[in-house]
Design a protein around this motif. Sequence first.
Motif, PDB file in Angstrom:
ATOM      1  N   PHE A  11      15.912 -27.215  -9.054  1.00  0.00           N
ATOM      2  CA  PHE A  11      16.786 -27.271 -10.274  1.00  0.00           C
ATOM      3  C   PHE A  11      17.217 -26.157 -10.775  1.00  0.00           C
ATOM      4  O   PHE A  11      18.265 -25.637 -11.021  1.00  0.00           O
ATOM      5  N   VAL A  12      16.088 -25.208 -11.014  1.00  0.00           N
ATOM      6  CA  VAL A  12      16.295 -23.891 -11.602  1.00  0.00           C
ATOM      7  C   VAL A  12      17.010 -23.007 -10.521  1.00  0.00           C
ATOM      8  O   VAL A  12      17.898 -22.227 -10.959  1.00  0.00           O
ATOM      9  N   SER A  13      16.573 -23.109  -9.514  1.00  0.00           N
ATOM     10  CA  SER A  13      17.470 -22.362  -8.345  1.00  0.00           C
ATOM     11  C   SER A  13      18.751 -22.533  -8.200  1.00  0.00           C
ATOM     12  O   SER A  13      19.544 -21.665  -8.060  1.00  0.00           O
ATOM     13  N   PHE A  14      19.180 -23.759  -8.213  1.00  0.00           N
ATOM     14  CA  PHE A  14      20.683 -24.355  -8.387  1.00  0.00           C
ATOM     15  C   PHE A  14      21.325 -23.702  -9.552  1.00  0.00           C
ATOM     16  O   PHE A  14      22.366 -23.518  -9.572  1.00  0.00           O
ATOM     17  N   ILE A  15      20.657 -23.698 -10.741  1.00  0.00           N
ATOM     18  CA  ILE A  15      21.314 -23.350 -11.818  1.00  0.00           C
ATOM     19  C   ILE A  15      21.696 -21.712 -11.808  1.00  0.00           C
ATOM     20  O   ILE A  15      22.619 -21.068 -12.097  1.00  0.00           O
ATOM     21  N   ILE A  16      20.545 -21.079 -11.304  1.00  0.00           N
ATOM     22  CA  ILE A  16      20.803 -19.671 -11.036  1.00  0.00           C
ATOM     23  C   ILE A  16      21.848 -19.288 -10.060  1.00  0.00           C
ATOM     24  O   ILE A  16      22.710 -18.666 -10.266  1.00  0.00           O
ATOM     25  N   LEU A  17      21.882 -19.886  -9.019  1.00  0.00           N
ATOM     26  CA  LEU A  17      22.920 -20.056  -7.772  1.00  0.00           C
ATOM     27  C   LEU A  17      24.218 -20.301  -8.568  1.00  0.00           C
ATOM     28  O   LEU A  17      25.396 -19.580  -8.180  1.00  0.00           O
ATOM     29  N   GLY A  18      24.379 -21.467  -9.503  1.00  0.00           N
ATOM     30  CA  GLY A  18      25.623 -21.508  -9.930  1.00  0.00           C
ATOM     31  C   GLY A  18      26.207 -20.474 -10.918  1.00  0.00           C
ATOM     32  O   GLY A  18      27.263 -19.985 -10.729  1.00  0.00           O
ATOM     33  N   PHE A  19      25.261 -19.889 -11.473  1.00  0.00           N
ATOM     34  CA  PHE A  19      25.656 -18.709 -12.428  1.00  0.00           C
ATOM     35  C   PHE A  19      26.036 -17.497 -11.643  1.00  0.00           C
ATOM     36  O   PHE A  19      27.142 -16.942 -11.812  1.00  0.00           O
ATOM     37  N   LEU A  20      25.424 -17.378 -10.597  1.00  0.00           N
ATOM     38  CA  LEU A  20      25.704 -15.952  -9.688  1.00  0.00           C
ATOM     39  C   LEU A  20      26.819 -16.000  -9.127  1.00  0.00           C
ATOM     40  O   LEU A  20      27.924 -15.369  -8.750  1.00  0.00           O
ATOM     41  N   LEU A  21      27.287 -17.431  -8.514  1.00  0.00           N
ATOM     42  CA  LEU A  21      28.677 -17.888  -8.079  1.00  0.00           C
ATOM     43  C   LEU A  21      29.674 -17.547  -9.003  1.00  0.00           C
ATOM     44  O   LEU A  21      30.746 -17.226  -8.595  1.00  0.00           O
ATOM     45  N   ILE A  22      29.588 -17.980 -10.407  1.00  0.00           N
ATOM     46  CA  ILE A  22      30.611 -17.736 -11.318  1.00  0.00           C
ATOM     47  C   ILE A  22      30.846 -16.390 -11.514  1.00  0.00           C
ATOM     48  O   ILE A  22      31.904 -15.920 -11.529  1.00  0.00           O
ATOM     49  N   LYS A  23      29.644 -15.627 -11.636  1.00  0.00           N
ATOM     50  CA  LYS A  23      29.711 -14.029 -12.004  1.00  0.00           C
ATOM     51  C   LYS A  23      30.135 -13.362 -10.824  1.00  0.00           C
ATOM     52  O   LYS A  23      30.950 -12.205 -11.020  1.00  0.00           O
ATOM     53  N   SER A  24      29.897 -13.771  -9.579  1.00  0.00           N
ATOM     54  CA  SER A  24      30.136 -12.895  -8.514  1.00  0.00           C
ATOM     55  C   SER A  24      31.705 -13.007  -8.124  1.00  0.00           C
ATOM     56  O   SER A  24      32.285 -14.111  -8.433  1.00  0.00           O
ATOM     57  N   LYS A  25      32.247 -12.104  -7.607  1.00  0.00           N
ATOM     58  CA  LYS A  25      33.856 -12.194  -7.091  1.00  0.00           C
ATOM     59  C   LYS A  25      33.820 -12.581  -5.665  1.00  0.00           C
ATOM     60  O   LYS A  25      34.312 -11.596  -4.775  1.00  0.00           O
ATOM     61  N   LEU A  26      33.097 -13.446  -5.088  1.00  0.00           N
ATOM     62  CA  LEU A  26      33.289 -13.785  -3.748  1.00  0.00           C
ATOM     63  C   LEU A  26      34.498 -14.372  -3.407  1.00  0.00           C
ATOM     64  O   LEU A  26      35.162 -14.915  -4.103  1.00  0.00           O
ATOM     65  N   ASN A  27      34.506 -14.777  -2.223  1.00  0.00           N
ATOM     66  CA  ASN A  27      35.748 -15.675  -1.448  1.00  0.00           C
ATOM     67  C   ASN A  27      35.440 -17.072  -1.848  1.00  0.00           C
ATOM     68  O   ASN A  27      34.482 -17.833  -1.661  1.00  0.00           O
ATOM     69  N   THR A  28      36.353 -17.511  -2.970  1.00  0.00           N
ATOM     70  CA  THR A  28      36.293 -18.779  -3.669  1.00  0.00           C
ATOM     71  C   THR A  28      36.282 -19.894  -2.737  1.00  0.00           C
ATOM     72  O   THR A  28      35.612 -20.976  -2.502  1.00  0.00           O
ATOM     73  N   LYS A  29      37.015 -19.711  -1.381  1.00  0.00           N
ATOM     74  CA  LYS A  29      37.379 -20.629  -0.440  1.00  0.00           C
ATOM     75  C   LYS A  29      36.005 -21.009   0.475  1.00  0.00           C
ATOM     76  O   LYS A  29      35.457 -22.220   0.476  1.00  0.00           O
TER      77      LYS A  29
END
Length: 275
Positions: A11-29
């Motif tokens: 659960f914590v890992s998914f929260i961290i992953l979600g936070f990193l995904l929001i903050k990162s400027k990766l290929n959204t698609k």
Amino acid sequence: YRFSISLVIVFVSFIILGFLLIKSKLNTKLILFFLLWLLASISIVLNIIPLDFTIAERWIYLPLIGFLGIVALFIVKIFNSSNSVHKTIAFSILSLFFISFSARTIYRTFDWQNPLTLFSHDVVLSNNSAELLNNYGVALYTAGDHNKAREEFSRALQLAPDNLWTLNNLGSIYAQEGNYKKAKSLYEKSIQKSPTSTAYENLAQIYSLTEKPSETLNFVKQALITFPNSAKLNQLAALSSQAINATDEARIYAQKSLILDSSPDNVNALQQIIK
């Protein structure tokens, strides 16, 4: 506690992953593609719709594509950045990961010379696993140590009294020893818990050794209603029919058994009927 701790970590890992995904400027698609892949494939094996196992490692192979795709996007972003410190840290972590897991994998192969060496090693580390004890018993039985195999099957049943495979395996040990009463009891319990062709075949074999041919035939005919494509049940039906002089019926069962199983053992068992 292992389940609870693991659930919290996930659960914590998914929260961290979600936070990193929001903050990162990766290929959204690409992120969305891999995330949907992960969620869609793992939802199938969450046992929301009950499956035949609680978990199997092979179920994770497909979801891993989505997870590793997301991880790979982060790695590529780090190595494409101009920050040398981040690159060094990422390279060190990845190197440690690959070296340690590679070493552990190589070391593990020494346990797996054959099933007996594998399970004899693992059962020491996890002696409260009914499935592991059952597998160890099978390995011992295959190696010819039937007394030790019986002990392991008995220990497995103490931990999981309704384990179908252990009930059948222990029943086979008793049947081979000539203790048909105990074998029959175990096979019947297995059938009560969940009817399988293996349990019916084993119990039918006991009937053929201990009961009149007519009683064996009646039991086998009932079993064939559920498992009509069992070569062993058709074989026993043929032999029982032959024993009560129902030769035409015996030939029909024998022909079907041979269609399902044309091995030399089955042919030899039925040759008096089909000649």
